[in-house]
Design a protein around this motif. Structure first.
Motif, PDB file in Angstrom:
ATOM      1  N   TYR A  88       0.967  -0.708   0.288  1.00 15.59           N
ATOM      2  CA  TYR A  88      -0.134   0.021   0.359  1.00 15.59           C
ATOM      3  C   TYR A  88       0.682   1.385   0.263  1.00 15.59           C
ATOM      4  CZ  TYR A  88      -4.354  -2.180   0.512  1.00 15.59           C
ATOM      5  OH  TYR A  88      -5.634  -3.262   0.604  1.00 15.59           O
ATOM      6  N   PHE A  89       1.854   1.489   1.469  1.00 14.04           N
ATOM      7  CA  PHE A  89       2.317   2.783   1.119  1.00 14.04           C
ATOM      8  C   PHE A  89       3.595   2.370  -0.584  1.00 14.04           C
ATOM      9  CE2 PHE A  89       0.807   2.065   5.254  1.00 14.04           C
ATOM     10  CZ  PHE A  89       1.172   3.782   5.968  1.00 14.04           C
ATOM     11  N   SER A  90       4.151   1.354  -0.034  1.00 12.94           N
ATOM     12  CA  SER A  90       5.315   1.612  -1.510  1.00 12.94           C
ATOM     13  C   SER A  90       4.721   1.522  -3.123  1.00 12.94           C
ATOM     14  CB  SER A  90       6.121   0.554  -1.708  1.00 12.94           C
ATOM     15  OG  SER A  90       6.590  -0.262  -0.371  1.00 12.94           O
ATOM     16  N   SER A  91       3.578   1.566  -2.696  1.00 10.43           N
ATOM     17  CA  SER A  91       2.722   1.819  -4.589  1.00 10.43           C
ATOM     18  C   SER A  91       2.553   3.243  -4.703  1.00 10.43           C
ATOM     19  CB  SER A  91       2.093   0.448  -5.281  1.00 10.43           C
ATOM     20  OG  SER A  91       1.104   0.352  -3.596  1.00 10.43           O
ATOM     21  N   GLY A  92       1.935   3.713  -3.744  1.00  7.07           N
ATOM     22  CA  GLY A  92       0.983   4.978  -3.324  1.00  7.07           C
ATOM     23  C   GLY A  92       0.040   4.669  -3.768  1.00  7.07           C
ATOM     24  N   ALA A  93      -0.436   3.713  -2.534  1.00  6.48           N
ATOM     25  CA  ALA A  93      -2.139   3.332  -2.559  1.00  6.48           C
ATOM     26  C   ALA A  93      -2.809   4.263  -1.661  1.00  6.48           C
ATOM     27  CB  ALA A  93      -2.047   1.868  -2.589  1.00  6.48           C
ATOM     28  N   ILE A  94      -1.571   4.492  -0.294  1.00  6.76           N
ATOM     29  CA  ILE A  94      -1.690   5.204   0.266  1.00  6.76           C
ATOM     30  C   ILE A  94      -0.586   5.783   0.336  1.00  6.76           C
ATOM     31  CG2 ILE A  94      -1.413   3.491   2.128  1.00  6.76           C
ATOM     32  CD1 ILE A  94      -2.690   4.924   4.137  1.00  6.76           C
ATOM     33  N   ARG A  95      -1.342   7.667   0.415  1.00  6.57           N
ATOM     34  CA  ARG A  95      -0.163   8.911   0.473  1.00  6.57           C
ATOM     35  C   ARG A  95      -0.523   9.936   0.404  1.00  6.57           C
ATOM     36  NH1 ARG A  95      -3.300   7.755  -4.083  1.00  6.57           N
ATOM     37  NH2 ARG A  95      -4.259   9.107  -5.053  1.00  6.57           N
ATOM     38  N   ARG A  96       0.163  10.979   1.037  1.00  2.00           N
ATOM     39  CA  ARG A  96      -0.082  12.168   1.418  1.00  2.00           C
ATOM     40  C   ARG A  96      -1.227  12.813  -0.317  1.00  2.00           C
ATOM     41  NH1 ARG A  96       1.130  14.980   6.169  1.00  2.00           N
ATOM     42  NH2 ARG A  96       2.971  13.237   7.067  1.00  2.00           N
ATOM     43  N   ALA A  97      -2.304  14.065   0.172  1.00  2.00           N
ATOM     44  CA  ALA A  97      -3.306  14.498  -0.885  1.00  2.00           C
ATOM     45  C   ALA A  97      -2.185  15.445  -1.468  1.00  2.00           C
ATOM     46  CB  ALA A  97      -3.980  15.101   0.120  1.00  2.00           C
TER      47      ALA A  97
END
Length: 327
Positions: free
Chosen positions: A318-327
């Motif tokens: 999730y974090f590495s692929s950008g599935a969750i990220r800063r807006a």
């Protein structure tokens, strides 16, 4: 390190030949033990490998596995050498353990038997240097001739439908992993192989290695799983906190939730962020061996460690692929 323990697409993840009664569906069993038909071939491979390697490798394996190769009246067995004792006196229930210890001591087979340096030297190379180069090449060839092939061992384990297989680098035995699961873990490890995710990939690979080893280390596996998520999430959740941990990130996420987005919005944009936070919390709270306390510290079980590794793999992805990220 994972040593590509799952490869993750190599022999470490393949499902062996399927017996006819199971080809139409149903669960195909894998053997945890050494079945009777496999015992003698395994002992023969062990004996041949120890003899081919030579030296005191038999002694190192015996010490590593705490195997007694002497008897009270050893004179009665004076004609039985120690490589043979190791191969044929090791209890069947510890045979895979001895082979695993030996694999770690054997040199890794070279990909090429005849090194390129054996080619005729160029005319501008001094004669002495050319002779040294050729001598080194001959030494490499001789060493390669004594290299123990893991392929016969792999075939034996496959044909016997053993739960264990030779690690792709040849240095250990590991538990087989379903190919679909292995690809998921591999994808997560590869996605984290980027500078802003720190050592997340290394930690995740080590977690997988420890969780699926012949003798697993669930405490280490769980700890490495947490480190993998900490490394992957650091740049997204607390980039300016030099000593951030999964615990501090869990405290930070509710504060920065409006600044985060998850790829799947759902009915409420914050639902995805909360789901990720809950996954991180489950991983964090589930580690029972992190701190000592008045009551005895309970170590994580192998099953808990595997669950933690798979949960961590999803979070790392999730974090590495950008599935969750800063807006």
């Amino acid at each position: 390190m994972l040593y590509d323990a799952l490869n993750l697409y190599g022999d470490g993840v393949t499902i062996p030949w399927t017996p006819l009664p199971y080809r139409d569906g149903g669960t195909t069993p894998l053997r945890e033990d050494v079945p009777a038909a496999l015992e003698t071939p395994l002992r023969e491979w062990l004996h041949d490998a120890v003899l081919r390697h030579g030296g005191d490798v038999w002694q190192r394996v015996a010490i590593r596995c705490d195997l007694a190769l002497n008897t009270e009246d050893d004179s009665d067995y004076s004609d039985v050498d120690y490589p043979e004792r190791l191969a044929y006196w090791t209890p069947v229930e510890r045979l895979l353990e001895a082979i695993d210890a030996l694999l770690d001591l054997l040199p890794v087979p070279a990909s090429t038997v005849i090194p390129a340096r054996l080619a005729p030297p160029a005319a501008d190379v001094p004669r002495a240097g050319a002779l040294l180069t050729m001598a080194a090449g001959m030494s490499a060839v001789l060493a390669q001739q004594n290299t123990v092939s893991r392929k016969p061992l792999q075939r034996l384990l496959d044909d016997a439908r053993s739960r264990y297989t030779v690690r792709p680098d040849g240095g250990a035995l590991v538990a087989r992993v379903d190919p679909a699961i292995a690809r998921t873990l591999q994808t997560a490890a590869e996605s984290a192989d980027q500078p802003e995710r720190g050592s997340a990939s290394e930690h995740l690979r080590e977690a997988i290695t420890q969780a699926y080893a012949l003798t697993p280390d669930p405490v280490k596996a769980y700890s490495e799983a947490i480190k993998a998520v900490e490394s992957a999430a650091h740049a997204t959740v607390q980039p300016n906190h030099g000593r951030a941990t999964l615990g501090t990130m869990l405290g930070e996420m509710p504060k920065i939730a409006p600044k985060l987005v998850f790829e799947i919005e759902g009915s409420d944009p914050q639902d995805g962020i909360e789901m990720v936070r809950r996954m991180m919390l489950q991983l964090w709270d589930g580690q029972t061996s992190r701190h000592g306390k008045q009551r005895p510290t309970r170590k994580e079980t192998p099953a808990e460690a595997k669950a933690a590794v798979h949960l961590a793999a999803v979070l790392v992805q999730y974090f590495s692929s950008g599935a969750i990220r800063r807006a």
